[in-house]
Design an enzyme around this catalytic site. Sequence first.
Site, short mmCIF file in Angstrom:
data_model
loop_
_atom_site.label_atom_id
_atom_site.label_comp_id
_atom_site.label_asym_id
_atom_site.label_seq_id
_atom_site.Cartn_x
_atom_site.Cartn_y
_atom_site.Cartn_z
N TYR A 151 30.54 19.66 30.37
CA TYR A 151 29.73 20.87 30.54
C TYR A 151 28.24 20.54 30.46
CZ TYR A 151 28.22 25.73 29.56
OH TYR A 151 27.62 26.96 29.59
N GLU A 153 26.52 17.68 30.67
CA GLU A 153 25.98 16.81 31.73
C GLU A 153 26.10 17.48 33.10
OE1 GLU A 153 24.12 14.55 30.94
OE2 GLU A 153 24.90 13.25 29.37
N ASN A 180 23.59 31.21 23.16
CA ASN A 180 24.83 31.96 22.90
C ASN A 180 24.65 33.47 23.09
OD1 ASN A 180 24.84 29.40 21.38
ND2 ASN A 180 26.89 30.03 20.79
N ARG A 192 35.48 31.37 21.60
CA ARG A 192 34.12 31.38 21.09
C ARG A 192 34.11 32.08 19.73
NH1 ARG A 192 30.34 32.07 26.50
NH2 ARG A 192 32.02 33.27 27.40
N VAL A 193 33.06 31.79 18.98
CA VAL A 193 33.08 32.24 17.59
C VAL A 193 33.08 33.77 17.47
CG1 VAL A 193 30.56 32.05 17.19
CG2 VAL A 193 32.17 31.74 15.31
N GLN A 215 26.57 25.46 9.87
CA GLN A 215 25.93 25.27 11.18
C GLN A 215 25.40 26.63 11.68
OE1 GLN A 215 29.22 25.36 10.65
NE2 GLN A 215 30.44 25.52 12.51
N PRO A 280 27.12 21.08 17.80
CA PRO A 280 25.70 21.07 17.38
C PRO A 280 25.52 21.71 15.99
CG PRO A 280 25.89 21.75 19.66
CD PRO A 280 27.29 21.71 19.12
N ARG A 281 24.66 21.09 15.17
CA ARG A 281 24.41 21.54 13.79
C ARG A 281 23.64 22.86 13.78
NH1 ARG A 281 26.54 21.50 9.82
NH2 ARG A 281 24.65 22.16 8.76
N GLN A 282 22.68 22.96 14.66
CA GLN A 282 21.81 24.14 14.63
C GLN A 282 21.29 24.44 16.03
OE1 GLN A 282 18.58 23.19 11.97
NE2 GLN A 282 17.86 21.51 13.22
#
Length: 317
Positions: A151, A153, A180, A192-193, A215, A280-282
């Site tokens: 996704y 790249e 997001n 998704r969350v 995160q 990703p962390r943040q």
Amino acid sequence: MARLYESRKRILVTGGAGFLGSHLIDRLIEQGHEVICADNLLTGAKRNVEHLHNHPRFEFLRHDVCNPLKIEVDEIYNLACPASPVHYQHNPVLTTKTSVMGALNMLGLAKRLRCRIFQASTSEVYGDPEVHPQREDYWGHVNPIGARACYDEGKRCAETLFFDYRRAHGVDIKVARIFNTYGPRMHPRDGRVVSNFIMQALAGEDLTIYGDGSQTRSFCYCDDLVEGFLRLMESEPGMTGPVNLGNPGEFTMTELARLVLKLTGSRSKVTHLPLPEDDPRQRKPDIALAKTKLGWEPKVPLAEGLARTIDYFRHLG
Ligand code: NAD
Ligand code: UDP
Ligand code: UDP
């Protein structure tokens, strides 16, 4: 809204049967334009545009953007691509192909028609960012061989194609980097969350927090985002982007879980599952460019947008 024939545009929206595409189409139809929705229904659903069935200014075309498309339009929005990590990792080769071949074909179309073209890019081009918040001049920190690379790249290569078509052929491009986004018509099982937490809370199941929940993400309500799309598309030709579109409010996944529990009134608990690879962390957009150049900023607070989304999921048949 009635619009004089001279000012009415024929607009192609690829991925128009998806979550964001269908909201965009609603606004374009409301503005009096003609819309052609091209979608292969991979992750989208006819249900999202069903209310436009038989509308005189709406047309649905079952089409895969990996194939050439010969039609006549005045403007193109290129949104076709699976967007949630669960969906885009399901068939990763197809994801890269869709991003790259889709961009190439739509740019070929824009070049032939000499028309303006919008690309739905993503904050994922920043990868697991080392700078915070992310500005458009940050080049990103992406693992090119990881599970998210198909996704990330693919979208990065699509941006490259957009800028090369501008440099080589003078194509009038608009590139938005979307952070997001959530709202009604999200796929209930896209993993998704926001959709996961709401579905779990409504079903009385445990909310699945991946990792320790520290995160962060920034969540933009769909209506705010679509307003940003329209403003970018109407901006002066020099304003190519890439421009960040997202809500700078930053929340941890633990905070999001608490808010969903509060708003649904659910008695669900939370449970912790392993963090996915390269998560990703943040993430938080710097939206200074969109504010100055487009006069745009999000208006809908998270609690309000979540309440509307919860209402949609409650009434899903
Ligand atoms: P979505 O999955 O709901 O919509 C994508 C649509 O594209 C679907 O209707 C799907 O059927 C269609 N599609 C997929 N492959 C296709 C192909 N080969 N040919 C034709 N149609 C195809 O996802 P969404 O959230 O609405 O995302 C729309 C766009 O915005 C995507 O390009 C996505 O990468 C981008 N984006 C979304 C978010 C977000 O948070 N929702 C964030 C960043 C970027
Ligand atoms: N293309 C398309 N519709 C058009 C014009 C082009 O789908 O109306 C496709 C075309 O098939 C090609 C891609 O867009 O795969 C790039 O087109 P371009 O003309 O830039 O490149 P070329 O065809 O010369 O390789
Ligand atoms: N996440 C979570 N529980 C879930 C789904 C996702 O804790 O049920 C986390 C995920 O690990 C990530 C964040 O929520 O840190 C956002 O995930 P999502 O898939 O919505 O989008 P991303 O920003 O990762 O593309």
